[in-house]
Design a protein around this motif. Structure first.
Motif, mmCIF file in Angstrom:
data_model
loop_
_atom_site.group_PDB
_atom_site.id
_atom_site.type_symbol
_atom_site.label_atom_id
_atom_site.label_comp_id
_atom_site.label_asym_id
_atom_site.label_seq_id
_atom_site.Cartn_x
_atom_site.Cartn_y
_atom_site.Cartn_z
ATOM 1 N N ASN A 84 -38.097 13.450 59.373
ATOM 2 C CA ASN A 84 -39.224 12.999 58.567
ATOM 3 C C ASN A 84 -39.783 14.100 57.668
ATOM 4 O O ASN A 84 -40.931 14.016 57.228
ATOM 5 C CB ASN A 84 -40.336 12.458 59.477
ATOM 6 C CG ASN A 84 -39.878 11.251 60.279
ATOM 7 O OD1 ASN A 84 -39.289 10.330 59.735
ATOM 8 N ND2 ASN A 84 -40.137 11.269 61.584
ATOM 9 N N ASP A 85 -38.976 15.114 57.415
ATOM 10 C CA ASP A 85 -39.433 16.204 56.562
ATOM 11 C C ASP A 85 -39.765 15.671 55.161
ATOM 12 O O ASP A 85 -39.027 14.832 54.613
ATOM 13 C CB ASP A 85 -38.344 17.276 56.466
ATOM 14 C CG ASP A 85 -38.876 18.581 55.885
ATOM 15 O OD1 ASP A 85 -39.209 19.482 56.672
ATOM 16 O OD2 ASP A 85 -38.959 18.674 54.643
ATOM 17 N N ARG A 126 -33.928 16.986 54.057
ATOM 18 C CA ARG A 126 -33.375 15.845 54.804
ATOM 19 C C ARG A 126 -31.916 15.602 54.409
ATOM 20 O O ARG A 126 -31.081 15.267 55.243
ATOM 21 C CB ARG A 126 -34.198 14.581 54.554
ATOM 22 C CG ARG A 126 -35.649 14.680 54.975
ATOM 23 C CD ARG A 126 -36.300 13.295 55.069
ATOM 24 N NE ARG A 126 -36.062 12.489 53.889
ATOM 25 C CZ ARG A 126 -36.747 12.558 52.746
ATOM 26 N NH1 ARG A 126 -37.727 13.452 52.633
ATOM 27 N NH2 ARG A 126 -36.476 11.765 51.730
ATOM 28 N N SER A 179 -32.825 6.063 65.432
ATOM 29 C CA SER A 179 -33.546 6.660 64.305
ATOM 30 C C SER A 179 -32.710 6.607 63.036
ATOM 31 O O SER A 179 -33.222 6.317 61.948
ATOM 32 C CB SER A 179 -33.911 8.109 64.625
ATOM 33 O OG SER A 179 -34.774 8.181 65.742
ATOM 34 N N LYS A 234 -33.576 4.594 59.552
ATOM 35 C CA LYS A 234 -33.716 5.355 58.315
ATOM 36 C C LYS A 234 -32.976 4.701 57.145
ATOM 37 O O LYS A 234 -33.257 4.983 55.984
ATOM 38 C CB LYS A 234 -33.205 6.788 58.513
ATOM 39 C CG LYS A 234 -34.177 7.702 59.255
ATOM 40 C CD LYS A 234 -35.438 7.929 58.434
ATOM 41 C CE LYS A 234 -36.428 8.811 59.149
ATOM 42 N NZ LYS A 234 -37.668 9.009 58.360
ATOM 43 N N THR A 254 -35.351 3.095 54.652
ATOM 44 C CA THR A 254 -36.340 3.840 53.859
ATOM 45 C C THR A 254 -35.769 5.004 53.063
ATOM 46 O O THR A 254 -36.418 5.460 52.112
ATOM 47 C CB THR A 254 -37.449 4.387 54.778
ATOM 48 O OG1 THR A 254 -36.855 5.249 55.771
ATOM 49 C CG2 THR A 254 -38.178 3.252 55.490
ATOM 50 N N GLU A 255 -34.592 5.504 53.423
ATOM 51 C CA GLU A 255 -34.098 6.722 52.796
ATOM 52 C C GLU A 255 -33.544 6.486 51.386
ATOM 53 O O GLU A 255 -33.243 5.355 50.986
ATOM 54 C CB GLU A 255 -33.004 7.363 53.663
ATOM 55 C CG GLU A 255 -33.546 8.333 54.708
ATOM 56 C CD GLU A 255 -34.213 9.567 54.102
ATOM 57 O OE1 GLU A 255 -34.324 9.666 52.865
ATOM 58 O OE2 GLU A 255 -34.625 10.447 54.869
#
Length: 341
Positions: A119-120, A126, A154, A158, A161-162
Motif C-alpha cells: 500500500n505504499d 509498488r 492481497s 489489488k 485497484t492497481e
C-alpha cells in the motif's frame, strides 16, 4: 596567459545522488558499511550506487556472501523516504541475474518485508515490489514463499485497484503461485475478478488473465467455479481475439474447464467448436495445440463427437505438423473422435 582555476562544481562524471564507489574488492564492503549509516542521505546514496553494481552478476553473488540481503527487509520498511523503493529496485535487479540470487532473497525473508509495501503511496515503489514478486514466482521456491506468506488474497484484491502496468505483474505472479496453491485465490473470489479482466482493453491483461484462469481451473473446485460464474462463454469469445497469446491462453483455459461434463456442455452451448476449428490451422503452434486439445475434450460429449466427425480431415492435416506436440495431439484427437462404443 592561461591561469589554473579551481572550480566549485563537481566533475561531470560524478553523480551527487550516488555514493562514491571504492576501488576493486573494497567497493561492496564499503557500501555495506554506508547502508548501515544513521544518516538517511548516506543510506540512499549507497543504495543507488549498489543498484548500479548489481547489473554485474558477480557483484550480486558477492552481495549475498557479504550479507547485504539481510539488510534489505529493514531498509525497505523505512516509510516515506523513497529508500524503500530503491531497496526493491535492488531486489528486482538482482533477481534477474542468477537463480542463486533469487534463492538468497527468499532465504533472507525478503518476501514478507516487501509485502509491507503493498500500500505504499509511491507508484514506482509498488511497481518494483511487484516486479520482484513476479521474478521470484518463476521459481517453485519463490511461489511457495509467496503462498506461505499469505499474500494471494492481497494480490487478487489489488487487481481491482492497481495501475494497469502493475496489474500485469500481479497476474504473472498469480500464474506462478496458482500452480502451487489455487484454493486461497478461489476463496478470495479470484474467478469473477479474472473474468472481468478478460474484457480489459489491454491485450497483455486479457492474455495474462486467461493464463491465470488456466491455472485456477486445474483443481476441480476451480473448474466448478469457472462454470458457475459463466466464464466459459467469455473465453469462447476470446478465441477470435487478434492477439495469438490471448487466443492460446483462452483455448488453454477452456481445455481445463471442459474436462467436466458441465464444462463441456457450457462450451458447446456457447458454440465453441467453430472458432476452435479455425484455430487448428493457426500460425502459432501454441494456439494449434491448445485448440486441438480442447476439441478433444469436447469430442467426449456425444454432441461434440457428432459435429467433429465431419472435420476429421482437418486433424489429419496436422499429423505432420512442424511441432511434435501438435502432431501428437492431432493423433489423439482423431482416435477420440472416431471412437465407437
Amino acid at each position: 596567459m592561461a591561469h589554473a582555476r579551481i572550480s566549485a562544481n563537481l566533475p561531470p562524471d560524478i553523480d551527487p545522488t550516488k555514493a562514491p564507489i571504492a576501488f576493486g574488492e573494497r567497493a561492496l564492503p564499503k557500501l555495506n558499511e554506508e547502508l548501515q549509516s544513521p544518516e538517511l542521505l548516506t543510506r540512499q546514496r549507497a543504495l543507488m550506487a549498489l543498484c548500479d553494481l548489481v547489473h554485474d552478476p558477480e557483484n550480486v553473488y558477492q552481495a549475498i556472501k557479504l550479507g547485504k540481503l539481510s539488510l534489505m527487509p529493514q531498509i525497505s520498511r523505512i516509510p516515506g523516504s523513497g529508500i524503500g523503493g530503491k531497496a526493491v529496485l535492488f531486489v528486482s535487479l538482482g533477481s534477474t541475474k542468477l537463480s542463486v540470487c533469487r534463492d538468497g532473497f527468499i532465504e533472507n525473508g525478503i518476501i514478507p518485508a516487501l509485502s509491507q509495501l503493498l500500500n505504499d503511496p509511491v507508484d514506482i515503489c509498488r511497481r518494483n515490489m511487484h516486479r520482484a514478486f513476479e521474478i521470484m514466482a518463476e521459481l517453485p521456491a519463490g511461489a511457495v514463499g509467496i503462498v506461505e506468506s499469505n499474500l494471494i488474497s492481497s494480490l487478487v484484491l489489488k487487481l481491482k485497484t492497481e495501475l494497469d502496468e502493475i496489474q500485469e505483474l500481479i497476474l504473472d505472479t498469480l500464474s506462478g503461485c496458482l500452480c502451487v496453491e489455487a484454493f486461497e485465490a478461489l476463496a478470495t473470489g479470484a474467478v469473477p475478478i479474472l473474468k472481468e479482466k478478460l474484457t480489459h482493453p489491454s491485450v497483455a491483461i486479457r492474455s495474462k488473465a486467461a493464463r491465470a484462469l488456466l491455472g485456477i481451473s486445474v483443481p476441480l473446485e476451480g473448474k466448478n467455479i469457472v462454470w458457475d460464474e459463466e466464464v466459459i462463454p467469455v473465453l469462447v469469445s476470446l478465441l477470435e481475439d487478434s492477439d495469438p497469446e490471448v487466443r492460446a491462453n483462452a483455448a488453454g483455459a477452456l481445455m481445463y474447464a471442459t474436462i467436466t461434463t458441465q464444462g463441456k456442455y457450457a462450451a458447446l452451448s456457447a458454440d465453441a467448436i467453430p472458432p476452435l476449428l479455425k484455430l487448428v490451422d493457426d500460425e502459432t503452434s501454441k494456439v494449434r495445440l491448445n485448440a486441438i486439445k480442447t476439441l478433444t475434450m469436447l469430442s467426449e460429449a456425444p454432441e461434440g463427437r457428432k459435429t467433429l466427425l465431419n472435420h476429421v480431415d482437418l486433424f489429419q492435416g496436422q499429423l505432420n505438423d512442424s511441432s511434435e506436440a501438435v502432431s501428437r495431439a492431432a493423433k489423439i484427437a482423431i482416435k477420440v473422435i472416431e471412437w465407437k462404443p
